[in-house]
Design an enzyme around this catalytic site. Structure first.
Site, PDB file in Angstrom:
ATOM      1  N   SER A   1      -4.107  -9.070 -23.486  1.00 35.73           N
ATOM      2  CA  SER A   1      -3.324  -8.358 -22.479  1.00 35.73           C
ATOM      3  C   SER A   1      -4.316  -7.606 -21.602  1.00 35.73           C
ATOM      4  CB  SER A   1      -2.360  -7.392 -23.153  1.00 35.73           C
ATOM      5  OG  SER A   1      -1.672  -6.679 -22.149  1.00 35.73           O
TER       6      SER A   1
ATOM      7  N   CYS B   1      -0.753  -5.387 -18.869  1.00 33.43           N
ATOM      8  CA  CYS B   1       0.085  -4.216 -19.140  1.00 33.43           C
ATOM      9  C   CYS B   1      -0.378  -2.972 -18.391  1.00 33.43           C
ATOM     10  CB  CYS B   1       0.160  -3.952 -20.640  1.00 33.43           C
ATOM     11  SG  CYS B   1      -1.439  -3.587 -21.375  1.00 33.43           S
TER      12      CYS B   1
ATOM     13  N   HIS C   1      15.451   6.866  16.107  1.00 32.52           N
ATOM     14  CA  HIS C   1      14.209   6.769  15.337  1.00 32.52           C
ATOM     15  C   HIS C   1      14.404   7.220  13.891  1.00 32.52           C
ATOM     16  CE1 HIS C   1      10.323   8.341  13.901  1.00 32.52           C
ATOM     17  NE2 HIS C   1       9.898   7.188  14.394  1.00 32.52           N
TER      18      HIS C   1
ATOM     19  N   ARG D   1       5.692  -4.855  26.727  1.00 28.36           N
ATOM     20  CA  ARG D   1       6.039  -4.291  25.410  1.00 28.36           C
ATOM     21  C   ARG D   1       5.090  -4.789  24.336  1.00 28.36           C
ATOM     22  NH1 ARG D   1      12.030  -3.189  25.415  1.00 28.36           N
ATOM     23  NH2 ARG D   1      12.785  -4.121  27.318  1.00 28.36           N
TER      24      ARG D   1
ATOM     25  N   ARG E   1      15.434  -9.961  15.647  1.00 26.80           N
ATOM     26  CA  ARG E   1      14.495 -10.004  14.530  1.00 26.80           C
ATOM     27  C   ARG E   1      15.272  -9.703  13.259  1.00 26.80           C
ATOM     28  NH1 ARG E   1      11.360  -4.431  16.174  1.00 26.80           N
ATOM     29  NH2 ARG E   1      13.120  -3.074  15.858  1.00 26.80           N
TER      30      ARG E   1
ATOM     31  N   LYS F   1       8.335  -9.960  18.006  1.00 29.40           N
ATOM     32  CA  LYS F   1       9.158  -9.950  19.218  1.00 29.40           C
ATOM     33  C   LYS F   1       8.919 -11.226  20.032  1.00 29.40           C
ATOM     34  CE  LYS F   1       9.494  -6.061  21.590  1.00 29.40           C
ATOM     35  NZ  LYS F   1      10.855  -5.558  21.804  1.00 29.40           N
TER      36      LYS F   1
ATOM     37  N   MET G   1       4.304   1.993  18.784  1.00 30.17           N
ATOM     38  CA  MET G   1       3.383   1.634  19.870  1.00 30.17           C
ATOM     39  C   MET G   1       4.081   1.848  21.219  1.00 30.17           C
ATOM     40  SD  MET G   1       1.415  -1.646  18.400  1.00 30.17           S
ATOM     41  CE  MET G   1       2.813  -2.460  17.682  1.00 30.17           C
TER      42      MET G   1
ATOM     43  N   GLY H   1       8.954   1.991  17.299  1.00 33.45           N
ATOM     44  CA  GLY H   1       8.576   3.190  18.048  1.00 33.45           C
ATOM     45  C   GLY H   1       7.130   3.629  17.892  1.00 33.45           C
TER      46      GLY H   1
ATOM     47  N   TYR I   1       2.983 -13.368 -18.853  1.00 31.32           N
ATOM     48  CA  TYR I   1       3.940 -12.294 -18.569  1.00 31.32           C
ATOM     49  C   TYR I   1       3.249 -11.106 -17.909  1.00 31.32           C
ATOM     50  CZ  TYR I   1       2.082  -9.785 -22.625  1.00 31.32           C
ATOM     51  OH  TYR I   1       1.242  -9.131 -23.489  1.00 31.32           O
TER      52      TYR I   1
HETATM   53  C1  PEP Z   1      -4.891  -0.114 -19.131  1.00 32.68           C
HETATM   54  O1  PEP Z   1      -6.021   0.351 -19.242  1.00 32.68           O
HETATM   55  O2  PEP Z   1      -4.540  -0.860 -18.199  1.00 32.68           O
HETATM   56  C2  PEP Z   1      -3.860   0.196 -20.126  1.00 32.68           C
HETATM   57  C3  PEP Z   1      -2.670  -0.347 -20.055  1.00 32.68           C
HETATM   58  O3  PEP Z   1      -4.175   1.122 -21.061  1.00 32.68           O
HETATM   59  P1  PEP Z   1      -4.134   2.720 -20.787  1.00 32.68           P
HETATM   60  O4  PEP Z   1      -3.523   2.926 -19.482  1.00 32.68           O
HETATM   61  O5  PEP Z   1      -3.356   3.304 -21.905  1.00 32.68           O
HETATM   62  O6  PEP Z   1      -5.592   3.036 -20.845  1.00 32.68           O
END
Ligand code: PEP
Ligand code: MG
Length: 944
Positions: free
Chosen positions: A831, A898, A500, A138, A382, A68, A149, A147, A918
């Site tokens: 990975s 992953c 709100h 304010r 804003r 603000k 605070m 809303g 990735y």
């Molecule tokens: C992990 O441990 O991050 C993974 C991808 O394997 P899982 O979740 O199958 O143990």
């Protein structure tokens, strides 16, 4: 079950926080110092002035001035009509807490000096009997917290100044109405007198004078109310109402700082992942009055529709009112377009100013204004909060209108908000069949269906019991935040599009309808009436937040338009939102450096991921294939086998099934890389539970049964007991299974390579990447790689064709990161399994953290769930070490991640910054990861 993942709560990723993460390669230091409060010694200026076209601050100073304050400074500098004032910086909030609710005298002096400057700029004096200055006080943090605070208006009035105000305005009614509002607000916010104590007196005077509306009360009645309110303050607040304006100001300022730590503000920050340490600024600004009569008013608005994204001037106003009347949802305001006929000049000026602001900020603006005697004042601007749907619409429209470039448009959409676009809607045919019970204002789109509850606490309680609820309220208040968060949707009887419920519903991406006037709600009786029907707590209600229709039934929902296009049941040409969504993501693909893969175990998931734009599969959990129909018994035979030969027989039965699945997954990915992991979970997960078997056996014996079925159960129980482990997650799983039962790795390799060879012969390109889980020493990997290479060579020979494949590993035990240089000698790719890496780094069981996480978060031991968003300092450092050492061992090592973190926007920024190739996320989170990866790439380039 081990494979169950902690549900990643949809979080709103804050760009600034992301930028902080993006800096993190060298960031141990910066991350730590960022989490410390700003100290007094380092910051010299604590108060920032703005008046008459010139401000000490500007738009880039949100850290210091809050959103603000920065907006007020920027608008002042741009020559817009902003009442003068000053901002007390966020640093003072931290000092207030550090110094146990005290402000150092030097800062008090700085505030006093600015107060004098403000009096000069305003040409009025606090507490004056002739020309009193009134100010608003304010809150305003860096991130807006609507809303949550406290605010105090009309400060500076006392028993003499009110007469001065009457004389100056020649309006006794207005002067005393302002004074009673001030006592009420001050009494409630600062002295913590309950609101209803004032409301009770107010209603008593209304009744006594026969007034229907608040505006029917005359000066005499309001004078009476003022006296009554002062008595209430004395009785309930424990002191006289303070008459000294500078004492009023100090108390109000401290109350605003206190409100930073009130439970609802804390809950809001927890939900939206806003750190506590950033503090709030306090804005002290000359009051302008929307309540001086019929030529005055106040309102709020957006430069575009924040629910749908359509280009329309959007907002509401109230004649003869003060700001809090609009947002509180007490009076139902008029649509802003009607201002044009009421006050054409002010309307035109407002449109011109807000259009300029949108161009200037290159973003939709959410603004507040007051008109005092037909003179317009801007009180706030804003960036406007919007639904995910609106965000995509606006970003693509802005590019068409040449307001921004595609690169800038990417930064206008919060990646997490894309999830809202994938949320289900109602089946139109079923929806049409049910009569509409009532309509309200469509505040936030989406389909909501569930059982009615009337309080936020019930919403939470019922949701815990596994029910889906719709929170129905006359109007919501900030204290309802926890209930709003868990409900399927929010339905209110009063309030406008900026009330709100509307603002918070939109921000949460929660379907919401407000101002459904047809509902007569009896909250105490836990029921509402509608058209002669009574709906009780627990009955079903459904509504469509895009159209505003409410129906009294449970209605099944159907996939979102985008999902229908992705699934091929709707043509892309029929869905405008799909086309815009795809356009935005194609821009994101232009700028991102990170690849985005998907975690997919089965052919249909692979196909879905591909259509969402996944560039490969980063994790195929092969064990999930064993849960397919008819496969568990074969798996169990394999596990129960007493000899290797029997085990191999069972595995030979599984081989063709796995090969077909792999073939389907390869085809679903259309030639993109597919990473297949060898078996990972402890084998007992494929067997029945020990307790269930014991109960079955006891029951059979009690019934006098005997024979092969009972023997089989007993044999199973014996094996289950044999496989029992005290800590299965640290036990016989991952690579350890492949080492102890090499025939499993052999079968899986054969299935993968056979599928690849056969597709290769059909002309389908496939490059399988075979991934060994839970590796902590290079020797483990070497053991398995030898098997994979041998079986792959044999299979290719038998198939008469050669295919390229890679062998790599997951890095998910801390030791794997530490000796990554050695492991990389054998691994062609890494990975990071950040689920297990988080589990093993913290020593938190991923399946049991739910028992204590909330307490850890309440006590600020953890800011967020480390299984949802990567812990940059600890687990992140292990990732960094793994990358550095891994690439030392093999410079061209391909590296991805992953774990669940691959679909979390903040974590994606981190993975970008440490140079991964990735991220791999669940198919539905691929769009989020694509956008987050582009934002990460662009954020890093800021300043180029
Ligand atoms: C992990 O441990 O991050 C993974 C991808 O394997 P899982 O979740 O199958 O143990
Ligand atoms: Mg794992």
């Amino acid at each position: 079950m081990r494979t169950a993942k902690p549900q990643a709560r949809a979080q709103v990723a804050k760009l600034a926080k992301l930028a902080k993460l993006a800096k993190s390669p060298k960031s141990k230091k910066s991350a730590r110092s960022a989490s410390k409060p700003v100290r007094a010694a380092k910051v010299k200026q604590y108060v920032y002035f703005f008046a008459n076209g010139k401000a000490d601050g500007n738009r880039n100073m949100k850290d210091v001035l809050g959103g603000k304050g920065a907006g007020l400074a920027e608008m002042t500098n741009a020559g817009l009509p902003v009442p003068p004032g000053f901002t007390i910086s966020t640093a003072v909030c931290n000092i207030y807490y550090e110094q146990h609710a005290r402000i150092p005298a030097a800062i008090d002096r700085e505030i006093d000096e600015h107060l004098k400057r403000l009096e000069t700029a305003a040409g009025a004096k606090l507490g004056s009997t002739e020309n009193p200055l009134l100010v608003s006080v304010r809150s305003g943090a860096k991130f807006s917290m609507p809303g949550m605070m406290d605010t105090i208006l009309n400060l500076g009035l006392n028993d003499v100044a009110v007469e001065g105000l009457k004389q100056r305005t020649r309006n006794g009614r207005f002067a005393f109405d302002s004074y009673r509002r001030f006592i009420q607000m001050f009494g409630n916010v600062v002295l913590e007198v309950p609101k209803d104590a004032f409301e009770h007196e107010f209603d008593a005077v209304k009744r006594a004078t026969g007034a229907k509306l608040d505006t029917d009360l005359d000066e005499a009645a309001l004078r009476d109310i003022v006296e009554r309110f002062k008595r209430i303050v004395l009785q309930r607040g424990g002191r006289d109402f303070p008459q000294d304006p500078s004492e009023q100001l100090k108390m109000a300022r401290n109350a605003v700082f206190r409100s930073w730590m009130n439970p609802r503000a804390k809950e809001y920050r927890r939900i939206y992942d806003i750190p506590d340490h950033i503090g709030t600024a306090v804005n002290v600004q000359m009051m302008v009055f929307g309540n001086t009569g019929e030529r005055s008013g106040t309102g709020v608005g957006f430069t575009r529709n924040p629910a749908t994204g359509r280009k329309e001037f959007f907002g509401e106003f109230l004649i003869n009112a003060q700001g809090e009347d609009v947002v509180a949802g007490i009076r139902t305001p008029q649509p802003i377009r009607e201002l044009e006929s009421v006050m054409p000049n002010a309307y035109k000026q407002l449109r011109d100013i807000t259009t300029r602001l949108e161009k200037h900020y290159k973003d939709v603006q959410d603004f507040e204004f007051t008109i005092q005697d037909e003179r317009l004042f801007m009180l706030q601007t804003r960036s406007g909060k919007r639904t995910g749907y609106a965000a995509v619409f606006i970003a693509t429209d802005f590019v068409t209108e040449k307001l921004v470039t595609p690169k800038e448009a990417i930064l206008l959409v919060d990646p997490e908000s894309l999830n809202q676009l994938l949320a289900p809607g109602f089946d139109p045919d079923e929806w049409k069949r049910i009569p509409t019970a009532t309509r309200g204002l469509p505040a936030s789109p989406g389909a909501a269906s569930g059982q009615v509850v009337f309080t936020a606490d019930h919403a939470v309680e019922w949701t815990r019991q596994g029910k889906q609820v719709v929170l129905v309220r006359r109007e919501t208040v900030p204290d309802d935040i926890h209930g709003m968060f868990v409900a399927q949707g929010i339905l209110t009887a009063t309030g406008g599009m900026t009330s709100h419920a509307a603002v918070v519903g939109r921000q949460m991406g929660k379907p919401s309808i407000v101002g459904a006037g047809g509902l007569q709600i009896d909250e105490a009786g836990r029921q509402f009436r509608i058209d002669g029907q009574t709906v009780k707590e627990g009955d079903y209600v459904s509504f469509d937040g895009l159209t505003g229709e409410v129906k009294l039934a449970q209605v099944a929902s159907k996939p979102s338009e985008i999902l229908q296009v992705v699934n091929g049941t709707l043509d892309a040409s029929q869905s405008e939102i799909y086309r815009r969504f795809e356009t935005l993501l194609s821009w994101a693909d232009r700028y991102r450096r990170l690849g985005v893969y998907a975690n997919a175990d089965l052919p249909d998931q692979a196909e879905l991921a591909y259509r969402f734009g996944a560039g490969g599969i980063g994790l195929c959990r092969t064990e999930h294939m064993f849960f397919g129909e008819g496969r568990i018994p074969i798996m169990q035979r394999m596990i129960l086998a007493d000899t290797e030969a029997d085990r191999r027989t069972a595995l030979n039965e599984l081989l063709p099934l796995q090969r077909d699945d792999f073939s389907g997954v390869f085809k679903g990915m259309h030639g993109q890389p597919v990473t297949i992991r060898t078996i990972d979970p402890p084998l007992h997960e494929f067997l029945p539970k020990r307790e269930d078997l014991m109960v079955d056996i006891a029951r059979m014996e009690a019934l006098g049964k005997s024979g092969s079925e009972l023997d089989e159960k007993k044999r199973l129980l014996a094996r289950v007991e044999q496989l029992h482990e005290f800590n299965p997650m640290l036990g016989h799983r991952g690579v350890r299974l492949g080492i102890t039962y090499p025939e499993i790795t052999e079968m899986q390799t054969r299935a993968i390579i056979e599928a690849a060879c056969r597709l290769n012969k059909e002309g389908v390109k496939v490059v399988p990447e075979i991934m060994i889980p839970l590796v902590g020493t290079v020797k483990e990997l070497r053991d398995q790689k030898t098997i994979v290479d041998r079986v792959a060579a044999e299979t290719m020979k038998a198939e008469g064709v050669r295919v390229k494949y890679l062998v790599g590993t997951m890095i998910e035990v801390p030791r794997g990161s530490l000796v990554a240089d050695q492991i990389a000698q054998e691994a062609e790719f890494f990975s990071f399994g950040t689920n297990d890496l988080t589990q093993l780094t913290f020593g938190f069981s991923r399946d049991d953290i739910g028992k204590f996480l909330k307490i850890y978060q309440d006590k600020k031991i953890l800011e967020k769930d480390p299984f949802a968003s990567i812990d940059v300092e600890g687990v992140g450092d292990l990732v960094r070490i793994g990358v550095e050492r891994g690439r030392k061992g093999r410079p061209d090592l391909k590296i991805g991640i992953c774990g669940e973190h691959g679909g979390d926007a903040a974590s994606v920024h981190f993975f970008h910054s440490v140079g991964l190739d990735y991220v791999s996320a669940s198919p539905y989170r691929v769009p989020v990861a694509r956008l987050a990866a582009a934002q990460a790439a662009l954020a890093v380039k800021v300043g180029d």
